[in-house]
Design an enzyme around this catalytic site. Structure first.
Site, short mmCIF file in Angstrom:
data_model
loop_
_atom_site.label_atom_id
_atom_site.label_comp_id
_atom_site.label_asym_id
_atom_site.label_seq_id
_atom_site.Cartn_x
_atom_site.Cartn_y
_atom_site.Cartn_z
N THR A 19 -9.51 8.70 -0.71
CA THR A 19 -9.90 7.37 -1.16
C THR A 19 -9.91 6.47 0.07
OG1 THR A 19 -8.79 7.75 -3.27
CG2 THR A 19 -9.36 5.48 -2.72
N LYS A 31 -2.93 0.67 -0.42
CA LYS A 31 -4.14 0.83 0.42
C LYS A 31 -5.40 0.59 -0.43
CE LYS A 31 -5.30 5.02 0.51
NZ LYS A 31 -6.09 5.98 -0.24
N LYS A 37 -14.93 4.64 -6.91
CA LYS A 37 -13.47 4.84 -6.91
C LYS A 37 -12.74 3.49 -6.91
CE LYS A 37 -9.43 6.86 -6.33
NZ LYS A 37 -8.73 7.68 -7.30
P1 NAP Z 1 -0.68 13.26 0.85
O1 NAP Z 1 0.18 14.15 0.04
O2 NAP Z 1 -0.06 12.33 1.83
O3 NAP Z 1 -1.79 14.17 1.57
C1 NAP Z 1 -2.53 13.78 2.68
C2 NAP Z 1 -2.43 14.91 3.69
O4 NAP Z 1 -3.30 14.63 4.78
C3 NAP Z 1 -1.00 15.04 4.24
O5 NAP Z 1 -0.58 16.38 4.14
C4 NAP Z 1 -1.16 14.59 5.69
O6 NAP Z 1 -0.34 15.25 6.62
C5 NAP Z 1 -2.61 14.92 5.98
N1 NAP Z 1 -3.12 14.08 7.05
C6 NAP Z 1 -3.13 12.73 7.11
N2 NAP Z 1 -3.66 12.32 8.26
C7 NAP Z 1 -3.99 13.43 8.93
C8 NAP Z 1 -4.58 13.66 10.20
N3 NAP Z 1 -4.92 12.64 11.00
N4 NAP Z 1 -4.77 14.93 10.59
C9 NAP Z 1 -4.42 15.97 9.80
N5 NAP Z 1 -3.84 15.82 8.58
C10 NAP Z 1 -3.65 14.56 8.17
O7 NAP Z 1 -1.57 12.35 -0.13
P2 NAP Z 1 -2.32 12.77 -1.49
O8 NAP Z 1 -1.53 12.27 -2.64
O9 NAP Z 1 -2.74 14.18 -1.43
O10 NAP Z 1 -3.59 11.80 -1.40
C11 NAP Z 1 -4.66 12.05 -0.51
C12 NAP Z 1 -5.76 11.00 -0.73
O11 NAP Z 1 -6.23 11.10 -2.07
C13 NAP Z 1 -5.28 9.57 -0.53
O12 NAP Z 1 -6.32 8.80 0.02
C14 NAP Z 1 -5.00 9.10 -1.95
O13 NAP Z 1 -5.13 7.70 -2.08
C15 NAP Z 1 -6.05 9.85 -2.73
N6 NAP Z 1 -5.73 10.17 -4.13
C16 NAP Z 1 -4.48 10.56 -4.49
C17 NAP Z 1 -4.22 10.85 -5.83
C18 NAP Z 1 -2.83 11.29 -6.29
O14 NAP Z 1 -2.56 11.20 -7.49
N7 NAP Z 1 -1.97 11.76 -5.41
C19 NAP Z 1 -5.23 10.77 -6.78
C20 NAP Z 1 -6.51 10.42 -6.36
C21 NAP Z 1 -6.75 10.12 -5.03
P3 NAP Z 1 1.26 15.19 6.57
O15 NAP Z 1 1.62 16.37 5.72
O16 NAP Z 1 1.72 15.29 7.97
O17 NAP Z 1 1.64 13.87 5.93
#
Ligand code: NAP
Length: 305
Positions: A107, A250, A182
């Site tokens: 997102t 965010k 979104k």
């Molecule tokens: P998350 O668990 O923090 O996953 C993001 C992953 O990306 C983490 O493992 C992070 O690494 C990795 N990452 C971030 N920056 C990076 C970089 N520069 N290089 C390599 N890896 C990198 O978050 P999430 O819940 O999966 O959400 C991901 C996205 O989807 C967000 O934008 C969120 O707003 C959106 N979203 C989430 C949900 C939900 O319910 N969770 C639903 C819809 C949309 P690290 O392991 O080191 O932190």
């Protein structure tokens, strides 16, 4: 006449996946289950172990992922991460071959999606923005709603991938339109979450059995995904993410920026942003969005679980 592109398949396309967190790990796993070979990268390698054990190959940088892939997905955290993994010196675009396809499912900002699509086109690469809704449960169960912006033919060619991860797959228009959709989704959730928390606190103060209250109101006109999925977690005192408060902040900030640019008043989203700042200030930034009930409970001196 526009030429239809052939469907992508495990025999013609190698997958790259960057970001194996809460959402990305399940989504990548579904593509692997559909037969695609995957080269993956994540900032913290430990969070990729499960996929590596399942046959994925590791690459040290997003660029290295792109060098070994035809179709590269990103599911990282913030717009700054999206910028770094795609446009940075070690980013995907530095490693993409001509004809490759980038799909950002994070997102993120609509304007950044447009910028990446433009940079990609300069290198004869196609870029799509394809954020999702459905939460951690939707990602695990491959029931996501996928909102897509970018070239229509490419979107159609990727059907096997979308179907492996989601149930509702809609193309909304050119680059950025997936992210704008979104933002509509997040605006809906913002006011809804305030309503879910306030109403459960009302039931609590009225001395009701909240389990029974949830049963009654979850099946009527007041139901919502947030109520059905997050209401029980609030009652159990389970504040694990799910969806990080930091990520939701965010999102509402992107909505407020975009709405300001469009001259649109969004008082509901502005209120939710204030209340979620309160949740973050109380130390819940890395908890799930259901923690909003804790901040609202505190305002009324209620000692929630
Ligand atoms: P998350 O668990 O923090 O996953 C993001 C992953 O990306 C983490 O493992 C992070 O690494 C990795 N990452 C971030 N920056 C990076 C970089 N520069 N290089 C390599 N890896 C990198 O978050 P999430 O819940 O999966 O959400 C991901 C996205 O989807 C967000 O934008 C969120 O707003 C959106 N979203 C989430 C949900 C939900 O319910 N969770 C639903 C819809 C949309 P690290 O392991 O080191 O932190």
């Amino acid at each position: 006449m526009t030429k239809t592109l052939p469907l992508v398949s495990p025999t013609t396309h190698r997958i790259g996946w960057i970001g194996t967190g809460v959402m990305g790990a399940s989504m990548c796993e579904h593509l692997m289950s559909a037969g695609f070979t995957a080269t993956i990268h994540n900032r913290t390698k430990g969070k990729a172990e499960h996929l590596l054990a399942g046959g994925a190959r590791w690459a040290d940088t997003p660029k290295a992922v792109a060098e070994q892939s035809d179709l590269i997905f990103t599911m990282v955290g913030y717009p700054s991460d999206v910028r770094q993994v795609n446009l940075g010196p070690e980013g995907t675009l530095a490693g993409c071959r001509e004809g490759a396809i980038l799909v950002d499912m994070t997102t993120s900002e609509p304007s950044l999606a447009v910028e990446i699509a433009h940079e990609a086109a300069n290198r004869k690469v196609t870029s799509l923005d394809a954020p999702v809704s459905g939460g951690d449960v939707g990602a695990r169960e491959a029931r996501l709603s996928i909102m897509i912006g970018g070239d229509e033919q490419t979107v159609a060619a990727l059907q096997p991938c979308w179907k492996a991860m989601g149930k509702t797959i809609i193309h909304h228009g050119g680059p950025g339109s997936g992210q704008h959709t979104k933002m509509v989704n997040q605006s809906l959730i913002a006011s809804c979450m305030v309503g879910v928390c306030e109403s459960l606190l009302y039931g609590y103060k009225a001395g009701l059995d909240l389990e029974k209250v949830l049963q009654s109101v979850s099946s009527g006109a007041a139901s919502s995904w947030s109520l059905v999925n997050l209401g029980p977690r609030m009652l159990q005192g389970n504040f694990a993410p799910g969806f990080f408060v930091e990520h939701f902040l965010k999102d509402v900030r992107i909505v407020l920026e975009e709405s300001k640019r469009m001259g649109l008043m969004m008082p509901g989203v502005a209120l939710a942003e204030q209340l979620y700042r309160c949740v973050q200030a109380q130390g819940h930034g890395r908890d799930g969005t259901q923690s909003l009930i804790l901040a609202l409970a505190r305002m009324s001196a209620i000692d929630w679980k």
